[in-house]
Design a protein around this motif. Structure first.
Motif, PDB file in Angstrom:
ATOM      1  N   LEU A  35      -5.187   0.753  -8.312  1.00 35.11           N
ATOM      2  CA  LEU A  35      -6.417   0.699  -7.525  1.00 35.11           C
ATOM      3  C   LEU A  35      -7.459   1.672  -8.043  1.00 35.11           C
ATOM      4  O   LEU A  35      -8.640   1.354  -8.139  1.00 35.11           O
ATOM      5  N   ARG A  36      -7.012   2.856  -8.380  1.00 34.36           N
ATOM      6  CA  ARG A  36      -7.937   3.839  -8.922  1.00 34.36           C
ATOM      7  C   ARG A  36      -8.616   3.292 -10.163  1.00 34.36           C
ATOM      8  O   ARG A  36      -9.829   3.407 -10.344  1.00 34.36           O
TER       9      ARG A  36
ATOM     10  N   ASN B 292      -2.867   6.958   1.378  1.00 34.66           N
ATOM     11  CA  ASN B 292      -2.026   5.771   1.406  1.00 34.66           C
ATOM     12  C   ASN B 292      -1.589   5.424   2.803  1.00 34.66           C
ATOM     13  O   ASN B 292      -1.691   4.303   3.256  1.00 34.66           O
ATOM     14  N   ASP B 293      -1.043   6.428   3.462  1.00 31.83           N
ATOM     15  CA  ASP B 293      -0.492   6.207   4.788  1.00 31.83           C
ATOM     16  C   ASP B 293      -1.589   5.880   5.783  1.00 31.83           C
ATOM     17  O   ASP B 293      -1.441   4.995   6.617  1.00 31.83           O
TER      18      ASP B 293
ATOM     19  N   ASN C 100     -16.908   0.348  -8.943  1.00 34.43           N
ATOM     20  CA  ASN C 100     -17.940   0.999  -8.136  1.00 34.43           C
ATOM     21  C   ASN C 100     -19.134   1.510  -8.940  1.00 34.43           C
ATOM     22  O   ASN C 100     -20.270   1.303  -8.517  1.00 34.43           O
TER      23      ASN C 100
ATOM     24  N   TYR D  16     -11.195   0.644  -9.017  1.00 35.21           N
ATOM     25  CA  TYR D  16     -12.369   1.237  -8.370  1.00 35.21           C
ATOM     26  C   TYR D  16     -13.218   2.033  -9.356  1.00 35.21           C
ATOM     27  O   TYR D  16     -14.436   2.033  -9.266  1.00 35.21           O
ATOM     28  N   ASP D  17     -12.561   2.721 -10.272  1.00 37.80           N
ATOM     29  CA  ASP D  17     -13.312   3.557 -11.204  1.00 37.80           C
ATOM     30  C   ASP D  17     -14.224   2.739 -12.104  1.00 37.80           C
ATOM     31  O   ASP D  17     -15.217   3.253 -12.623  1.00 37.80           O
TER      32      ASP D  17
ATOM     33  N   VAL E  10     -11.236  -5.259   5.434  1.00 36.70           N
ATOM     34  CA  VAL E  10     -11.575  -3.865   5.175  1.00 36.70           C
ATOM     35  C   VAL E  10     -12.359  -3.749   3.880  1.00 36.70           C
ATOM     36  O   VAL E  10     -11.950  -4.269   2.852  1.00 36.70           O
ATOM     37  N   LEU E  11     -13.482  -3.106   3.963  1.00 34.54           N
ATOM     38  CA  LEU E  11     -14.249  -2.801   2.764  1.00 34.54           C
ATOM     39  C   LEU E  11     -14.023  -1.318   2.486  1.00 34.54           C
ATOM     40  O   LEU E  11     -14.489  -0.459   3.230  1.00 34.54           O
ATOM     41  N   LEU E  12     -13.268  -1.054   1.431  1.00 36.24           N
ATOM     42  CA  LEU E  12     -12.827   0.309   1.177  1.00 36.24           C
ATOM     43  C   LEU E  12     -13.649   0.981   0.093  1.00 36.24           C
ATOM     44  O   LEU E  12     -13.848   0.415  -0.976  1.00 36.24           O
ATOM     45  N   PHE E  13     -14.106   2.175   0.375  1.00 33.47           N
ATOM     46  CA  PHE E  13     -14.851   2.936  -0.627  1.00 33.47           C
ATOM     47  C   PHE E  13     -14.205   4.295  -0.860  1.00 33.47           C
ATOM     48  O   PHE E  13     -13.725   4.938   0.067  1.00 33.47           O
TER      49      PHE E  13
ATOM     50  N   LEU F  53      -8.296   8.238  -3.849  1.00 31.63           N
ATOM     51  CA  LEU F  53      -7.256   7.216  -3.888  1.00 31.63           C
ATOM     52  C   LEU F  53      -5.984   7.771  -4.502  1.00 31.63           C
ATOM     53  O   LEU F  53      -4.921   7.181  -4.382  1.00 31.63           O
TER      54      LEU F  53
ATOM     55  N   TYR G  98      -4.954  -0.968   7.724  1.00 30.48           N
ATOM     56  CA  TYR G  98      -4.735  -2.369   7.363  1.00 30.48           C
ATOM     57  C   TYR G  98      -3.757  -3.054   8.315  1.00 30.48           C
ATOM     58  O   TYR G  98      -3.924  -4.225   8.632  1.00 30.48           O
TER      59      TYR G  98
ATOM     60  N   ARG H  54      -2.619   2.345   5.196  1.00 27.41           N
ATOM     61  CA  ARG H  54      -1.615   1.415   5.721  1.00 27.41           C
ATOM     62  C   ARG H  54      -1.815   1.232   7.211  1.00 27.41           C
ATOM     63  O   ARG H  54      -1.786   0.122   7.737  1.00 27.41           O
TER      64      ARG H  54
ATOM     65  N   GLN I  27     -18.325  -4.154  -5.347  1.00 23.68           N
ATOM     66  CA  GLN I  27     -17.487  -3.734  -4.239  1.00 23.68           C
ATOM     67  C   GLN I  27     -16.135  -4.419  -4.302  1.00 23.68           C
ATOM     68  O   GLN I  27     -16.012  -5.507  -4.854  1.00 23.68           O
ATOM     69  N   VAL I  28     -15.166  -3.776  -3.723  1.00 25.52           N
ATOM     70  CA  VAL I  28     -13.810  -4.307  -3.757  1.00 25.52           C
ATOM     71  C   VAL I  28     -13.372  -4.698  -2.358  1.00 25.52           C
ATOM     72  O   VAL I  28     -13.487  -3.927  -1.419  1.00 25.52           O
ATOM     73  N   LEU I  29     -12.922  -5.922  -2.262  1.00 23.99           N
ATOM     74  CA  LEU I  29     -12.333  -6.374  -1.017  1.00 23.99           C
ATOM     75  C   LEU I  29     -10.824  -6.386  -1.234  1.00 23.99           C
ATOM     76  O   LEU I  29     -10.312  -7.193  -2.004  1.00 23.99           O
ATOM     77  N   LEU I  30     -10.155  -5.451  -0.598  1.00 21.64           N
ATOM     78  CA  LEU I  30      -8.745  -5.241  -0.889  1.00 21.64           C
ATOM     79  C   LEU I  30      -7.849  -5.850   0.182  1.00 21.64           C
ATOM     80  O   LEU I  30      -8.065  -5.625   1.367  1.00 21.64           O
TER      81      LEU I  30
ATOM     82  N   ASN J  56      -1.468   2.715  -6.110  1.00 24.56           N
ATOM     83  CA  ASN J  56      -2.499   3.747  -6.084  1.00 24.56           C
ATOM     84  C   ASN J  56      -3.227   3.842  -7.399  1.00 24.56           C
ATOM     85  O   ASN J  56      -4.442   3.857  -7.469  1.00 24.56           O
TER      86      ASN J  56
ATOM     87  N   LEU K 179       0.828  -1.203   0.000  1.00 25.25           N
ATOM     88  CA  LEU K 179       0.000   0.000   0.000  1.00 25.25           C
ATOM     89  C   LEU K 179       0.861   1.251   0.000  1.00 25.25           C
ATOM     90  O   LEU K 179       0.380   2.340  -0.293  1.00 25.25           O
ATOM     91  N   SER K 180       2.129   1.107   0.344  1.00 27.40           N
ATOM     92  CA  SER K 180       2.972   2.293   0.421  1.00 27.40           C
ATOM     93  C   SER K 180       3.527   2.652  -0.949  1.00 27.40           C
ATOM     94  O   SER K 180       3.812   3.800  -1.239  1.00 27.40           O
ATOM     95  N   ASN K 181       3.667   1.661  -1.793  1.00 29.94           N
ATOM     96  CA  ASN K 181       4.176   1.906  -3.132  1.00 29.94           C
ATOM     97  C   ASN K 181       3.136   2.671  -3.965  1.00 29.94           C
ATOM     98  O   ASN K 181       2.039   2.183  -4.195  1.00 29.94           O
ATOM     99  N   VAL K 182       3.511   3.860  -4.402  1.00 27.64           N
ATOM    100  CA  VAL K 182       2.583   4.709  -5.163  1.00 27.64           C
ATOM    101  C   VAL K 182       2.021   4.007  -6.385  1.00 27.64           C
ATOM    102  O   VAL K 182       0.923   4.315  -6.834  1.00 27.64           O
TER     103      VAL K 182
END
Lengths: 320, 320
Positions: free
Chosen positions: A63-64, B60-61, A71, A67-68, B77-80, B54, B67, B64, A76-79, A60, A54-57
């Motif tokens: 994921l975008r 991000n942080d 949703n 989700y785009d 976690v169900l993330l929206f 996102l 999680y 993290r 729904q996304v279970l991450l 991001n 999750l820290s690696n950009v």
DNA sequence: TTGTATGCGTTATCAC
DNA sequence: GTGATAACGCATACAA
């Protein structure tokens, strides 16, 4: 039953009744129970997504993309974060599979045998992303990290650098493959010196890049005139360190990063790097999944898809 | 029933039988159905998380942190992504509430009235993060954006800048509050000029920072000697643009960002900014939730928690 | 167009 | 220490 039909927007309900039901729903604040719905219909509208960090950009953007697409389609996304560990990944897959997901997006191809078996047994469509997999479970979208590493090595050779090093952090499978491609080209050109390969299993960061660069210079006693950094964060650190050392970039020293983060275009000199279409990988993976999900009628075999998203060398000022 | 006991590691099962069951489970590749479990027990081990973006590194942080606490405790976690829209947020809350979550983490305090009602009616514990909320639904962890904006204004005044501008993108509620705090201090010092406040509803980026800076200089005809950027990305763009214009930073022009991303320490000159403990907000929010979840026995009222995480001015070289 | 019976795979409860 | 039975809240299939 009539309520169920209203909730799910089924046709064939008298409009008066429909409105009465809707009124009651809002008045009572009724919220349908998804678990019961899933249990009864085995349709979960759930997509399981596994990423290593999750820290690696980088993730991001992926994921975008996911989700785009997901949703708006009411999915729904279970991450899950696998922390680059196939064991954690296997655990996450087991957990997700228990929720009857309709699709899975997983990073790379380093799943455990058990994980692969579970996925196949479940019959859930999967897309492996971020890498070009030799033996995909199902569909695959990504690019060859080996080729990308090789291309960078060739670029640096073409710019007449001769003592080319490598700086890498984390050293996950994809990073290793970039290194392998890089090495293969240098080796063929007869200018591979493994002393110039400096890596760490720790996470990457700008600070780490600076630190590894100092190591590289110490180990090679300065006998190095360019470096391929396995990502842009590291490269930013290297660039910063070069300035401190008064090493002229790109004349005395060439730098190439990886990922093409936005900042790469704004350093001085601007950073040469490799651009990969992360958002596209995420959104396309999701699109592929939807095609599979909607085609389950046709012999449940909407054919597998293999997409090579390629990469693009961004030659900027940090290489001659 | 015995299988259920084995799966859930209940005591009081003969060891022979337990082992037989376990063997059968692995042999069959049996995966328990979570929906049925949730339906029967109304324990979901699910945490709903709502964030507005996102693409913003900030989250991000936070994620993290969430999680890192949730997953080891076997919570999912169900993330929206609410895209900064209370309407989308309300929809997401409705969806999540349908899954019987055991906790909710939501960003800020701009929920719709309906959303607040739904949450309260559900009785699910909530933590609002990233902001200090005047009237929290339940628990709250964050800091005062107004105070942070005010502190930056004061810092710039203290460094004897007098024509101080503001550059902001997206202009969500928290950004606006930073701007309000900023304005209040400048106003009190009698040096607020709204011409120097340049904003856009579009997302922030380095490129956008450069662009807004050009706007600022055009609008004020150069009559500006410092700027507070509502985040570091914008500040990076401003810094880049200053170099192109041969404006000396910090002597001729002062820059202060917000968030303290890693890169801020590596620019030249290094960027003054405001550090906020994002990871901590995420992990603590999750911890608060767990305390509530585990204390449900005690009159279901593990008291609300209000935490001000504060902020820290990072005074570096981009301000005198 | 509406309603009834049945089952989804678990867990809670209580007998054995 | 083990198993039978009845929910949990919804959707499928079919009857009215």
């Amino acid at each position: 039953m009539t309520v169920s039909r209203v909730v799910n927007n089924y046709p064939g309900v008298n409009n008066n009744i429909r409105n009465k039901v809707k009124a009651a729903i809002t008045e009572l604040g009724y919220i349908p129970n998804r678990s019961a719905s899933v249990l009864a219909s085995s349709k979960s509208k759930l997509i399981g997504v596994l990423i290593p960090s999750l820290s690696n950009v980088v993730f991001n953007d992926v994921l975008r993309g996911i989700y785009d697409i997901a949703n708006p389609a009411d999915y729904q996304v279970l991450l899950f974060n696998t922390h680059y560990s196939p064991i954690e990944e296997e655990r996450a897959i087991r957990t997700i599979l228990g929720q009857s997901p309709e699709g899975l997006i997983i990073t790379g191809g380093e799943q455990t045998a058990i994980a692969r078996t579970m996925i196949k047994a479940s019959g859930v469509p999967v897309v492996q992303i971020m890498d070009k997999i030799e033996n995909p479970i199902d569909s695959n979208i990504g690019f060859s990290h080996f080729d990308a590493g090789a291309a960078v090595a060739q670029l640096l050779l073409d710019k007449s650098y001769g003592k080319i090093g490598f700086i890498g952090a984390r050293m996950d499978a994809r990073t290793c493959r970039r290194l392998a491609g890089f090495k293969s080209v240098l080796s063929a050109a007869n200018c591979l010196d493994v002393k110039r390969v400096v890596t760490t299993p720790q996470p990457s960061s700008v600070t780490m890049g600076a630190s590894l660069f100092r190591d590289l210079m110490a180990i090679t006693e300065g006998d190095c005139d360019a470096v391929f950094c396995c990502n842009d964060d590291l490269a930013l650190g290297v660039l910063h360190e070069c300035k401190k050392m008064h090493l002229n970039v790109p004349q005395q020293f060439g730098i190439c990063g990886f990922n093409d983060i936005e900042m790469a275009a704004y350093t001085e000199p601007a950073l040469s790097t490799v651009s990969v279409n992360r958002y596209h990988m995420g959104s396309t993976a999701m699109t592929i999944l939807f095609e599979k999900i909607n085609c389950e009628g046709d012999q449940d075999s909407a054919s597998e898809v293999y997409i090579d998203t390629g990469f693009e060398l961004m030659t900027r000022q940090s290489t001659r």
